[in-house]
Design an enzyme around this catalytic site. Structure first.
Site, mmCIF file in Angstrom:
data_model
loop_
_atom_site.group_PDB
_atom_site.id
_atom_site.type_symbol
_atom_site.label_atom_id
_atom_site.label_comp_id
_atom_site.label_asym_id
_atom_site.label_seq_id
_atom_site.Cartn_x
_atom_site.Cartn_y
_atom_site.Cartn_z
ATOM 1 C CD GLN A 60 1.221 -1.661 -0.116
ATOM 2 O OE1 GLN A 60 0.580 -2.309 0.489
ATOM 3 N NE2 GLN A 60 0.714 -0.691 -0.788
ATOM 4 C CG HIS A 72 -3.855 -3.701 0.583
ATOM 5 N ND1 HIS A 72 -4.918 -3.460 0.050
ATOM 6 C CD2 HIS A 72 -2.944 -2.533 0.361
ATOM 7 C CE1 HIS A 72 -5.197 -2.011 -0.132
ATOM 8 N NE2 HIS A 72 -3.920 -1.827 -0.202
ATOM 9 C CD GLU A 80 -12.158 2.179 9.267
ATOM 10 O OE1 GLU A 80 -13.216 2.201 8.308
ATOM 11 O OE2 GLU A 80 -12.364 1.369 9.843
ATOM 12 C CE1 TYR A 130 -13.860 -2.613 15.132
ATOM 13 C CE2 TYR A 130 -13.463 -5.270 14.861
ATOM 14 C CZ TYR A 130 -13.776 -4.207 15.522
ATOM 15 O OH TYR A 130 -14.008 -4.360 16.744
ATOM 16 C CE1 TYR A 190 -5.881 5.553 -3.262
ATOM 17 C CE2 TYR A 190 -6.573 3.131 -4.176
ATOM 18 C CZ TYR A 190 -6.010 4.146 -3.101
ATOM 19 O OH TYR A 190 -5.502 3.704 -2.086
#
Length: 373
Positions: free
Chosen positions: A88, A152, A245, A255, A266
């Site tokens: 990513q 991430h 979210e 959070y 998963y």
């Protein structure tokens, strides 16, 4: 505002937010279409408007592209930093400095190579003028977030009205890091434009903490936008299997990831609680996941009745997602462009008031959202 007061106000906001979490029943709207402005982009990630006619696009592989009057120019712009274009990672977000007209600073976030085949999230700027980027320098590198996990990275950046730079960093695939405030992973950071840490950040007076942290407990924030009324950042972020979210970000607030989440592993089992004292509830959660990416608030009148709505790209469910809010309470969700079946990576409102979208593929497109006829 001193850190203690900021934390107190944040805790009040946390309590207030706890009553607003919702998962809406979405509707669809097939009257909205999109026209293709350009194609041939390789996994584009971010869009910026230098002028009405000159636009820039980052490509994840580490290239910066220029469009003039909607036409893709070649070759790519030189002067971009080396990126760890794995998984990513790569060249990610982009933002013009609030005083760009005078200082020509173009900010880029990216996954910076580190260690042995590792990467971490970094942000810096170069001087951009007429198709040239020069003198690029880092202003912040998340040294403690260096890891070989190629996911991430977060990487969304945003300036507020006071010139502070916000940067999101994901948990790097190591979820416990999002609860460790000595580590910037899994956090939203707040910096000065040169990378210095503001003295009114919530953790500046706490020994051993990463003072650049503004909020924490985030999994992988992929959309970041300034709310047009409050002037505060809102974000969207990926959950695991469910539990994506939208959060309204306040300083010093946790959070919740992975202590609380509406998502599951998963392979099926639950991860944590959905609610727990001391952790902020999301304003909205998507379960099942849509994989949100890119976020903008509509402030123009191009789309009647949409002013103030939040729009989000969706990667997994391949659509443009629009959510209406009454204050902090989500009141409606519409899914658009489902028939195109294209992953939407970024969403921006252009100088002309139209929404522009980037599709995530090896032949990525720049689209303009057309109002209903």
């Amino acid at each position: 505002m001193r850190p203690v007061l900021a934390t107190l106000l944040g805790s009040l906001t946390l309590t207030a937010c706890a009553d607003h979490s919702a998962s809406l029943q979405p509707s669809t709207d097939n009257t909205i279409t999109a026209s293709e402005i350009s194609s041939g982009l390789h996994h584009p990630w971010s869009l910026a408007f230098v002028t009405d006619k000159e636009w820039l696009v980052t490509e994840r592989r580490g290239t910066l592209r220029r469009l003039v009057d909607g036409k893709l120019q070649g070759p790519p712009i030189s002067g971009v930093p080396e990126v760890a274009a794995v998984g990513q990672g790569g060249l990610l977000d982009m933002a013009l400095h609030p005083d760009f007209a005078n200082n020509q600073r173009l900010y880029l976030s990216y996954s910076k190579p580190c260690g042995e085949d590792g990467g971490t999230t970094a942000v810096g700027y170069g001087l951009y003028q007429q198709g040239s980027l020069n003198d690029f320098r880092d202003v912040y590198v998340a040294e403690k977030s260096c890891t070989r996990t190629a996911k991430h990275f977060g990487g969304r950046i945003l300036f507020d009205d006071a010139g502070h730079l916000f940067l999101t960093i994901g948990d790097r695939g190591q979820r416990e890091r999002a609860q460790d405030t000595s580590d910037p992973a899994g956090s939203v950071l707040r910096l000065h434009d040169d990378g210095r840490i503001p003295q009114d950040n919530p953790l500046t007076d706490q020994a051993g903490k990463a003072a650049e942290i503004w909020s924490w407990g985030h999994r992988n924030p992929q959309g970041l936008a300034m709310h047009p009324q409050t002037g505060k950042p809102w974000l969207n972020e990926h959950g695991p299997r469910g539990g994506d979210e939208i959060n309204a970000i306040e300083p010093g607030i946790n959070y919740g990831w992975p202590v609380i989440t509406y998502g599951r592993e998963y392979y099926g089992p639950s991860i944590g609680d959905t609610e727990k004292k001391g952790y902020a509830q999301p304003l909205l959660h998507w379960t099942p996941s849509i994989a949100p990416s890119g976020m903008a608030f509509i402030t123009s009148n191009r789309y009647p009745g949409w002013e103030g709505d939040a729009v989000n790209g969706a990667l997994k469910l391949a659509h443009l997602n629009k959510v209406t809010f009454n204050g902090l309470t989500p009141t409606g969700e519409v899914r658009l462009l489902l028939e195109r079946e294209e992953r939407i990576r970024d969403v921006r409102q252009g100088p002309d008031g139209y929404l522009y979208l980037l599709t995530d593929s090896s032949n990525g497109k720049l689209l303009r959202l057309e109002p209903a006829q």
